[in-house]
Design an enzyme around this catalytic site. Structure first.
Site, short mmCIF file in Angstrom:
data_model
loop_
_atom_site.label_atom_id
_atom_site.label_comp_id
_atom_site.label_asym_id
_atom_site.label_seq_id
_atom_site.Cartn_x
_atom_site.Cartn_y
_atom_site.Cartn_z
N TYR A 65 -34.60 -4.83 25.19
CA TYR A 65 -33.67 -3.91 24.52
C TYR A 65 -34.43 -3.25 23.37
O TYR A 65 -34.78 -3.89 22.39
CB TYR A 65 -32.45 -4.65 23.98
N GLY A 217 -16.50 -2.19 30.02
CA GLY A 217 -16.89 -1.06 30.86
C GLY A 217 -18.31 -0.59 30.60
O GLY A 217 -18.83 0.26 31.33
N LEU A 222 -13.61 1.45 30.09
CA LEU A 222 -12.65 1.12 31.14
C LEU A 222 -11.55 2.18 31.21
O LEU A 222 -11.02 2.58 30.17
CB LEU A 222 -11.99 -0.23 30.82
N1 LIG Z 1 -27.67 -8.99 32.37
C1 LIG Z 1 -27.72 -7.69 32.34
O1 LIG Z 1 -28.36 -7.06 33.18
C2 LIG Z 1 -26.95 -6.96 31.28
C3 LIG Z 1 -26.67 -5.59 31.46
C4 LIG Z 1 -25.94 -4.95 30.47
C5 LIG Z 1 -25.51 -5.62 29.35
N2 LIG Z 1 -25.80 -6.94 29.18
C6 LIG Z 1 -25.31 -7.69 27.99
O2 LIG Z 1 -23.90 -7.57 27.94
C7 LIG Z 1 -23.49 -7.15 26.64
C8 LIG Z 1 -22.21 -6.37 26.75
O3 LIG Z 1 -22.42 -5.17 27.46
P1 LIG Z 1 -22.38 -3.73 26.77
O4 LIG Z 1 -22.55 -3.85 25.32
O5 LIG Z 1 -23.32 -2.86 27.50
O6 LIG Z 1 -20.96 -3.19 27.21
P2 LIG Z 1 -19.46 -3.47 26.72
O7 LIG Z 1 -19.39 -4.66 25.83
O8 LIG Z 1 -18.62 -3.40 27.92
O9 LIG Z 1 -19.14 -2.14 25.90
C9 LIG Z 1 -19.87 -1.73 24.82
C10 LIG Z 1 -19.38 -0.34 24.46
O10 LIG Z 1 -18.02 -0.41 24.01
C11 LIG Z 1 -17.91 0.12 22.70
N3 LIG Z 1 -16.96 -0.73 21.98
C12 LIG Z 1 -17.09 -2.05 21.73
N4 LIG Z 1 -16.01 -2.51 21.06
C13 LIG Z 1 -15.20 -1.43 20.88
C14 LIG Z 1 -13.94 -1.25 20.25
N5 LIG Z 1 -13.30 -2.28 19.68
N6 LIG Z 1 -13.40 -0.02 20.24
C15 LIG Z 1 -14.03 1.01 20.83
N7 LIG Z 1 -15.22 0.91 21.43
C16 LIG Z 1 -15.80 -0.30 21.46
C17 LIG Z 1 -19.29 0.10 22.11
O11 LIG Z 1 -19.46 1.16 21.20
P3 LIG Z 1 -19.65 0.90 19.61
O12 LIG Z 1 -21.05 0.48 19.43
O13 LIG Z 1 -19.31 2.22 19.02
O14 LIG Z 1 -18.65 -0.16 19.24
C18 LIG Z 1 -20.17 0.29 23.34
O15 LIG Z 1 -20.30 1.67 23.63
C19 LIG Z 1 -24.69 -6.36 26.12
O16 LIG Z 1 -24.65 -6.24 24.72
C20 LIG Z 1 -25.85 -7.17 26.66
O17 LIG Z 1 -26.11 -8.22 25.76
C21 LIG Z 1 -26.50 -7.62 30.15
#
Ligand SMILES: NC(=O)c1ccc[n+]([C@@H]2O[C@H](COP(=O)([O-])OP(=O)(O)OC[C@H]3O[C@@H](n4cnc5c(N)ncnc54)[C@H](OP(=O)(O)O)[C@@H]3O)[C@@H](O)[C@H]2O)c1
Length: 288
Positions: A65, A217, A222
């Site tokens: 990352y 999402g 989502l």
């Molecule tokens: N194993 C893998 O291949 C893999 C792949 C992808 C991700 N991951 C892990 O999974 C974790 C979670 O995935 P993710 O961060 O990509 O996606 P997520 O948690 O589904 O969504 C993150 C997105 O939602 C927004 N968000 C979060 N809380 C919010 C709220 N209360 N209100 C409005 N918007 C909100 C964030 O923007 P803001 O920053 O503006 O809050 C960001 O754009 C990652 O951090 C990573 O550690 C693993």
């Protein structure tokens, strides 16, 4: 040491590996497209410190990352780490000049990745290392014996305490378990993407954690009329309902929602506590 436990309580993945079911995914702390430094480094540091302050003991990261950026920020914000904090990282990919995520799964690349994580996080051994196997958000067929065997070797050497797998099929989970025990599976799953329902239940029966990525999402928020209408009824946000639904879906589900904002972090922890009635759960279950 944190004095409060976020909603959902704790989950024990293995001896010495008990975490809060609400964790934090650090990917959003890098710059746009998970590339380069964040727009506001102080804000990124603040999110991590607030997560720990609010009782979270599970942080998910990877050295790719940024690359490197997220781990450097975690170390700067939190090292020396609280005794109860567990940092879960993943290996198996790199970033290329175009911002792509090519596989990097040769034994040499995996050994290098483990050392990169140790160095940048400032650790002697990594709590959990997930081997990322598939593509962006879905498994790809193929054997993981060589790369997972290489990680098992690094575990034998004491550089890794526990192993997991990511973006894998049920068959690949079984294949990994024939090589070494796993404590978690990290796959794409949320209220609207339910391909792993059977896998979650089979892991729950074995006491293995299932850690959905993109719980909100991911890069595409989502979108569901049903989710919106249940959220409106409960005077909550769709994000809160989506997280609360995951916590109630199965006791082995651990949350790692990602955010770059302290306000969103607080909202997400609070939102995960939202009680959902049987009727609301039935309606929400129809989304997937
Ligand atoms: N194993 C893998 O291949 C893999 C792949 C992808 C991700 N991951 C892990 O999974 C974790 C979670 O995935 P993710 O961060 O990509 O996606 P997520 O948690 O589904 O969504 C993150 C997105 O939602 C927004 N968000 C979060 N809380 C919010 C709220 N209360 N209100 C409005 N918007 C909100 C964030 O923007 P803001 O920053 O503006 O809050 C960001 O754009 C990652 O951090 C990573 O550690 C693993």
């Amino acid at each position: 040491m944190a004095t409060q436990i976020p909603p959902g309580g704790m989950f024990t993945m293995a001896e010495g590996l008990t975490v809060t079911r609400v964790g934090y995914g650090a990917m959003q702390l890098a710059g746009p497209g998970v590339f380069g430094p964040p727009k506001d480094r102080d804000a990124a540091l603040a999110v991590l410190r607030e997560a720990v302050e609010l009782g979270i003991t599970h942080i998910d990261t990877s050295d790719y990352y940024g690359p490197h950026v997220t781990n450097e920020i975690i170390k700067e914000a939190l090292h020396p780490y609280p005794d109860d904090l567990r940092i879960v990282t993943k290996v198996g990919a790199l970033r290329d000049a175009e911002g792509g995520w090519p596989h990097a799964r040769s034994p040499e690349q995996l050994r290098q990745a483990v050392h990169d994580n140790l160095d940048r996080l400032g650790l002697d051994a990594l709590d959990v290392v997930n081997l990322r196997v598939g593509g962006f958000d879905s498994p790809e067929p193929g054997s993981l014996t060589e790369p997972f065997g290489a990680l098992a070797q690094l575990q034998q050497e004491g550089l890794i305490k526990h192993l997991g797998v990511s973006t894998v099929s049920a068959e690949q989970v079984t294949e990994a378990q024939s090589i070494a025990p796993i404590v978690c599976v990290q796959n794409f799953y949320n209220i609207a993407n339910r391909a792993d329902d059977a896998l979650i239940d089979s892991l729950a029966a074995q006491g293995i954690a299932y850690v959905p990525y993109f719980p909100l999402g991911g890069f595409t928020p989502l979108q569901s009329g049903t989710l919106e209408s249940v959220a409106t009824l409960l005077e909550a946000t769709p994000m809160a309902v989506a997280l609360a639904w995951l916590l109630q879906r199965s006791p082995n589900i651990l949350l790692i929602p990602g955010t770059s904002s302290v306000a969103h972090l607080r909202e997400n922890i609070k939102g995960a506590a939202l009680p959902l009635s049987e009727n609301e759960l039935t309606e929400l279950n129809s989304i997937g």
